[in-house]
Design a protein around this motif. Structure first.
Motif, PDB file in Angstrom:
ATOM      1  N   GLU A   1      39.620  71.093  89.509  1.00  0.00           N
ATOM      2  CA  GLU A   1      40.580  71.393  90.973  1.00  0.00           C
ATOM      3  C   GLU A   1      40.892  72.774  90.972  1.00  0.00           C
ATOM      4  OE1 GLU A   1      43.899  73.100  87.253  1.00  0.00           O
ATOM      5  OE2 GLU A   1      43.789  70.806  87.385  1.00  0.00           O
ATOM      6  N   ASP A   2      39.270  73.811  90.456  1.00  0.00           N
ATOM      7  CA  ASP A   2      39.802  74.726  91.037  1.00  0.00           C
ATOM      8  C   ASP A   2      39.410  75.226  92.161  1.00  0.00           C
ATOM      9  OD1 ASP A   2      42.037  76.045  89.505  1.00  0.00           O
ATOM     10  OD2 ASP A   2      41.219  76.069  87.625  1.00  0.00           O
ATOM     11  N   ILE A   3      37.418  73.946  91.892  1.00  0.00           N
ATOM     12  CA  ILE A   3      36.254  74.775  92.571  1.00  0.00           C
ATOM     13  C   ILE A   3      36.057  72.822  93.364  1.00  0.00           C
ATOM     14  CG2 ILE A   3      34.241  75.162  92.685  1.00  0.00           C
ATOM     15  CD1 ILE A   3      34.267  75.459  89.872  1.00  0.00           C
ATOM     16  N   GLN A   4      36.178  73.297  95.258  1.00  0.00           N
ATOM     17  CA  GLN A   4      36.067  72.866  95.776  1.00  0.00           C
ATOM     18  C   GLN A   4      34.242  73.232  97.451  1.00  0.00           C
ATOM     19  OE1 GLN A   4      39.268  73.962  95.646  1.00  0.00           O
ATOM     20  NE2 GLN A   4      39.488  71.942  94.524  1.00  0.00           N
ATOM     21  N   LEU A   5      34.026  72.429  97.558  1.00  0.00           N
ATOM     22  CA  LEU A   5      32.549  72.580  98.544  1.00  0.00           C
ATOM     23  C   LEU A   5      33.416  72.969  99.299  1.00  0.00           C
ATOM     24  CD1 LEU A   5      29.478  71.656  96.047  1.00  0.00           C
ATOM     25  CD2 LEU A   5      31.012  74.379  95.847  1.00  0.00           C
ATOM     26  N   THR A   6      33.503  73.318 100.388  1.00  0.00           N
ATOM     27  CA  THR A   6      33.483  72.163 102.021  1.00  0.00           C
ATOM     28  C   THR A   6      32.421  73.027 102.846  1.00  0.00           C
ATOM     29  OG1 THR A   6      34.377  74.957 102.522  1.00  0.00           O
ATOM     30  CG2 THR A   6      35.501  73.188 101.463  1.00  0.00           C
ATOM     31  N   PRO A   7      31.958  72.285 103.963  1.00  0.00           N
ATOM     32  CA  PRO A   7      31.064  72.619 104.514  1.00  0.00           C
ATOM     33  C   PRO A   7      31.618  73.465 104.949  1.00  0.00           C
ATOM     34  CG  PRO A   7      32.609  70.029 104.949  1.00  0.00           C
ATOM     35  CD  PRO A   7      33.380  71.205 103.582  1.00  0.00           C
ATOM     36  N   ALA A   8      30.178  74.818 105.547  1.00  0.00           N
ATOM     37  CA  ALA A   8      30.299  76.152 106.177  1.00  0.00           C
ATOM     38  C   ALA A   8      30.376  75.829 107.684  1.00  0.00           C
ATOM     39  CB  ALA A   8      29.102  76.523 105.648  1.00  0.00           C
ATOM     40  N   ILE A   9      30.800  75.682 108.075  1.00  0.00           N
ATOM     41  CA  ILE A   9      30.864  75.256 109.325  1.00  0.00           C
ATOM     42  C   ILE A   9      31.227  77.656 110.363  1.00  0.00           C
ATOM     43  CG2 ILE A   9      31.734  73.346 109.304  1.00  0.00           C
ATOM     44  CD1 ILE A   9      34.423  74.278 109.687  1.00  0.00           C
ATOM     45  N   LEU A  10      31.310  76.727 112.039  1.00  0.00           N
ATOM     46  CA  LEU A  10      30.852  78.422 112.566  1.00  0.00           C
ATOM     47  C   LEU A  10      32.310  78.823 112.141  1.00  0.00           C
ATOM     48  CD1 LEU A  10      29.820  77.874 116.168  1.00  0.00           C
ATOM     49  CD2 LEU A  10      29.144  79.091 114.039  1.00  0.00           C
ATOM     50  N   ALA A  11      34.170  78.004 111.753  1.00  0.00           N
ATOM     51  CA  ALA A  11      35.120  79.058 111.480  1.00  0.00           C
ATOM     52  C   ALA A  11      35.123  79.456 110.862  1.00  0.00           C
ATOM     53  CB  ALA A  11      36.247  77.920 110.968  1.00  0.00           C
TER      54      ALA A  11
END
Length: 176
Positions: A6-16
């Motif tokens: 619930e505290d940790i997410q791995l999100t795609p590293a994108i230009l934004a």
């Protein structure tokens, strides 16, 4: 996105994300540069944007570690070798986020992704021999120390030996 908990997410590293990533590097430059040679070559946000572009071109899977909605570091699967069903995990985290188990938990999620979704047979983690905090991660996750590459990485302090850790699919039981 990969939800670790619930505290940790791995999100795609994108230009934004380049601004947040660059700020994290810039604000933690002195401590990060000890083990991460790219830090001394990252002088502006554009450098981070170029790195993010190169990750996509190289088919690397790079994720931002988000802890309670805040950027904590990067983790990824690099150098995928489909012919031999192997891939390497690389990671770094800002000092303020150390000691919370973020990298260990994130690695565990990427291990499961690599074995179950990418159908990999072998995962490698390479760490400078003197980076004891980072070495504890593959050791905690059940990786086997496979050898030392002498003078394997050029750091700001000079060449460092690199320890190679490997984990085979048949060795991983998911509870490591």
């Amino acid at each position: 996105m990969i939800t670790v908990n619930e505290d940790i997410q791995l999100t795609p590293a994108i230009l934004a994300d380049a601004k947040d990533i660059f700020q994290a590097i810039d604000q933690n430059r002195e401590s990060l540069r000890i083990w991460l040679p790219f830090v001394d070559h990252t002088h502006k946000q554009e450098d981070t944007e170029n790195a993010l572009r190169s990750f996509t071109e190289d088919t690397q899977i790079v994720r931002a570690i988000q802890y309670k909605g805040n950027f904590a570091g990067l983790i990824g699967l690099k150098n995928p070798d489909q012919a031999n069903a192997k891939v390497e995990i690389g990671y770094w985290i800002i000092p303020a986020m150390e000691g919370k188990g973020l990298v260990t938990r994130s690695c565990r999620s990427l291990i499961e992704y690599a074995f179950n979704e990418m159908n990999m047979n072998r995962i490698l983690i390479q760490v400078c021999t003197e980076n004891h905090k980072s070495r504890r991660i593959p050791e905690r996750l059940g990786f086997t120390e496979e050898g030392i590459e002498r003078d394997g990485e050029l750091l700001v302090s000079g060449y460092s030996d690199v320890v190679r850790y490997g984990l085979l699919k048949r060795e991983y039981n998911g509870s490591n």
